[in-house]
Design a protein around this motif. Structure first.
Motif, PDB file in Angstrom:
ATOM      1  N   SER A 196       0.899  -1.190  -0.004  1.00 15.63           N
ATOM      2  CA  SER A 196       0.086  -0.042   0.011  1.00 15.63           C
ATOM      3  C   SER A 196       0.971   1.212   0.139  1.00 15.63           C
ATOM      4  O   SER A 196       0.490   2.387  -0.647  1.00 15.63           O
ATOM      5  CB  SER A 196      -1.092  -0.133   0.997  1.00 15.63           C
ATOM      6  OG  SER A 196      -0.721   0.686   2.269  1.00 15.63           O
ATOM      7  N   ARG A 201      -2.805  -0.803  -6.017  1.00  9.39           N
ATOM      8  CA  ARG A 201      -4.467  -0.886  -5.183  1.00  9.39           C
ATOM      9  C   ARG A 201      -5.069  -2.267  -5.787  1.00  9.39           C
ATOM     10  O   ARG A 201      -6.152  -2.575  -5.535  1.00  9.39           O
ATOM     11  CB  ARG A 201      -5.222   0.185  -5.933  1.00  9.39           C
ATOM     12  CG  ARG A 201      -4.812   1.452  -5.362  1.00  9.39           C
ATOM     13  CD  ARG A 201      -5.118   1.751  -3.913  1.00  9.39           C
ATOM     14  NE  ARG A 201      -6.739   1.535  -4.112  1.00  9.39           N
ATOM     15  CZ  ARG A 201      -7.363   2.515  -4.892  1.00  9.39           C
ATOM     16  NH1 ARG A 201      -7.048   3.491  -5.355  1.00  9.39           N
ATOM     17  NH2 ARG A 201      -8.707   2.288  -4.793  1.00  9.39           N
ATOM     18  N   SER A 225     -10.352   3.644  -1.606  1.00  7.79           N
ATOM     19  CA  SER A 225      -8.971   3.315  -0.921  1.00  7.79           C
ATOM     20  C   SER A 225      -8.810   1.748  -1.020  1.00  7.79           C
ATOM     21  O   SER A 225      -7.622   1.469  -0.661  1.00  7.79           O
ATOM     22  CB  SER A 225      -8.929   4.001   0.518  1.00  7.79           C
ATOM     23  OG  SER A 225      -9.818   3.291   1.399  1.00  7.79           O
ATOM     24  N   ILE A 227      -7.953  -1.887  -1.179  1.00 11.21           N
ATOM     25  CA  ILE A 227      -7.124  -2.803  -2.339  1.00 11.21           C
ATOM     26  C   ILE A 227      -7.949  -4.072  -2.703  1.00 11.21           C
ATOM     27  O   ILE A 227      -8.659  -4.611  -1.704  1.00 11.21           O
ATOM     28  CB  ILE A 227      -5.704  -3.277  -1.383  1.00 11.21           C
ATOM     29  CG1 ILE A 227      -4.827  -2.227  -1.175  1.00 11.21           C
ATOM     30  CG2 ILE A 227      -4.932  -4.030  -2.521  1.00 11.21           C
ATOM     31  CD1 ILE A 227      -3.531  -2.335  -0.667  1.00 11.21           C
ATOM     32  N   LEU A 277      -5.381   1.716 -11.524  1.00  4.77           N
ATOM     33  CA  LEU A 277      -5.213   1.300 -10.101  1.00  4.77           C
ATOM     34  C   LEU A 277      -3.794   0.279 -10.356  1.00  4.77           C
ATOM     35  O   LEU A 277      -3.977  -0.653 -11.005  1.00  4.77           O
ATOM     36  CB  LEU A 277      -6.190   0.320  -9.643  1.00  4.77           C
ATOM     37  CG  LEU A 277      -7.562   1.162  -9.598  1.00  4.77           C
ATOM     38  CD1 LEU A 277      -8.616   0.214  -9.087  1.00  4.77           C
ATOM     39  CD2 LEU A 277      -7.440   2.576  -8.628  1.00  4.77           C
TER      40      LEU A 277
END
Ligand code: SAH
Ligand code: ZN
Ligand code: ZN
Ligand code: ZN
Ligand code: ZN
Length: 521
Positions: A196, A201, A225, A227, A277
């Motif tokens: 992170s 992500r 936010s 993952i 991402l």
């Protein structure tokens, strides 16, 4: 193969076993087996219950024997999968049909979809009716209770427990095929924090069920936010806990998706969708596994990922963490020259030897290999790691910068010593031997390669730790057994497997053969 993760393997850890040969000595092969990766294989490979088999060749005194053969990609022990076929062997229609039936019988009793349906029913049940059979490693619905009444059953399975399947399931312990060594919380948390911090992500977890689990546990439901994670693993028990979007039953040695095209496509989607991402592949393969097929697999993921990238990202490579013992460094770098090995010691819950710090008997030999520049990867100072400005990477406490080598040379976490005669740093326990003309353990025998590996001739491991060990053992046995097998092959292919459903293995058998992946493998 006695993997380094196994107790036997550890007893022969390289620091005890190896003598040093100068690095330029190259690979000496006496006899062993080599796998021929896809480009060498002519046609489509025959299938065993674990998907397409791999083509192997026996090597004797550096010379390849003419006759090549197919064997299982995943199982390094013929007890787990006894598939054997000469490359030029022609099989009768009847045998092919019998093999197909056998392969099908070896698959999990239910489809992933069926397992998922059961899961939805399961969580609808009141707590008091949520049971898990420990013997069968199965979530039970009320209809199943009868069949399991004399099994050890866990009751009141909470949602929290369902979210931690790696704690509910026992770790597979079959050393030769797929021993499961689960990360300690320390290592798992470190990996997640690192992922992170680096801004990723999405994580493709290949053989890392506990990391997958932690990622999902940490997800707050906040789409911005969180993952995302997809787990690929050969352990189909996970099908009971994860949907098709978050788990695929998968073999990483032949890139085989047990649930076919749809599963492959959901993996492809995961690799290619929302490309803004950042995505990283994290893998922790069984250490006994052959390096070549793994590299072929990871390169396939890299390609697949690349297809989804915009053309201006053409020189970018799929970020990857490959968790593996440090003594595979040269092998991995041979296939992935852009990779480097980090000094961080990855450790495991269910491995007494390889625990961090003072709790384990030894320091863990397991490291992270990555194509992310090592200066971007901060290792925890509270565990003693420090930044070496010359090397531009974090190193472990004892790893001192050698002025002569101009690098922090220790690989195993201990302080190494520079040998002027060898012109390199060596393990602290080694002394320079004037007969062998290199550094070795004081009690080594001065006969040269005898101290190294009998199979590949490398000096940094013993035969039992050789990446080719069990395949060679298997091959030798295989060839020997071939004649015998010929006579009763039909018997084998038709009888075996029908009785041993994984749900009916007796406790005793289970104890002995815990970790058996397939009912009839
Ligand atoms: N440290 C990891 C687990 C590593 S153990 C964690 O805590 O998450 C190796 C993992 O690889 C196991 O989950 C095992 O089931 C899986 N595995 C073993 N052989 C495999 C194969 N041929 N294909 C895919 N996964 C495999
Ligand atoms: Zn197999
Ligand atoms: Zn049961
Ligand atoms: Zn040095
Ligand atoms: Zn020396």
């Amino acid at each position: 193969m006695a993997t380094p993760r196994s107790e036997e393997g550890a007893a022969e850890a390289p620091e005890e076993a190896a003598a040093s040969v100068s690095e330029g000595a190259g690979r000496r092969r006496s006899s062993g087996v080599e796998v021929l990766v896809s480009q060498d294989a002519p046609g489509p490979a025959p299938h065993c219950p674990h998907g397409p088999t791999l083509l192997f060749v026996r090597v004797n005194q550096g010379k390849e024997e003419a006759r090549r053969f197919y064997a299982c990609s995943a199982c390094r022990d013929r007890k787990d999968c006894n598939f054997f076929q000469w490359e030029d062997e022609k099989l009768s229609e009847a045998r092919l049909a019998a093999r197909e039936i056998y392969n099908r019988r070896c698959q999990p009793p239910l489809s992933h979809k069926q397992y998922v349906e059961r899961y939805w029913k399961f969580i609808e049940l009141p707590l008091s009716q949520r049971k898990f059979c420990q013997r069968c490693q199965q979530l039970l619905l009320p209809d199943d209770w009868g069949k399991h009444h004399d099994h050890q059953v866990l009751c009141d399975i909470s949602i929290a427990q369902l979210k931690r399947p790696s704690q509910l399931l026992y770790p597979l312990e079959n050393k030769k095929t797929n021993a499961q060594y689960l990360f300690t919380d320390r290592s798992c948390q470190f990996l997640l924090d690192l992922i992170s911090t680096l801004g990723f992500r999405k994580v493709l977890c290949v053989g890392t069920p506990r990391l997958h689990e932690l990622i999902r546990l940490k997800a707050s439901g906040d789409k911005e936010s969180d993952i995302k994670s997809l787990l690929l693993d050969i352990d189909f028990r996970y099908s009971q806990f994860y949907t098709e979007e978050s788990f695929c039953h998968y073999n990483m040695f032949n890139h085989h998706f047990f649930d076919g095209k749809a599963a492959l496509e959901s993996c492809r989607k995961f690799l290619q969708e929302d490309k803004d991402l950042g995505l990283i592949l994290v893998t922790d393969p069984p250490f006994g596994g052959l390096v070549e097929p793994l590299t072929v697999t990871f390169k396939k993921f890299m390609e697949m990922w690349k297809e989804g990238q915009s053309p201006d990202n053409d020189n970018k490579e799929l970020p990857l963490f490959w968790i593996f013992p440090y003594f595979f460094e040269s092998r991995i770098l041979q296939f992935f020259p852009s990779f480097s090995m980090l000094d961080y010691q990855v450790d495991y819950d269910n491995h007494a030897l390889y625990k961090h710090g003072k709790t384990g008997r030894k320091q863990s030999p397991v490291r992270i290999f990555t194509n992310i520049p090592p200066n971007k990867i901060i290792l925890p100072a509270e565990e003693g790691y420090r930044f070496c400005t010359v090397c531009q990477r974090y190193v472990s406490l004892e790893n001192q910068h050698c002025e002569i080598c101009n690098s922090c040379t220790s690989k195993d976490g201990r302080k190494w010593r520079h040998c002027l005669l060898c012109k390199k740093c060596v393990k602290p326990s080694w002394i320079h031997c004037s007969i062998c003309n290199y550094c070795a353990l004081p009690n080594h025998s001065c006969a040269g390669p005898k101290d190294g590996c009998f199979i590949c001739g490398e000096s940094d491991h013993k035969r039992t730790m050789c990446p080719n060990y069990s395949s060679s053992k298997r091959a030798n046995k295989a060839v020997r057994k071939e004649k015998q097998k010929k006579s009763n092959k039909m018997k084998m292919e038709t009888n075996k497997g029908q009785s041993m459903n994984h749900a009916t293995v007796t406790r005793k058998k289970k104890k002995k053969k815990r970790g058996q992946q397939y009912p009839c493998s």
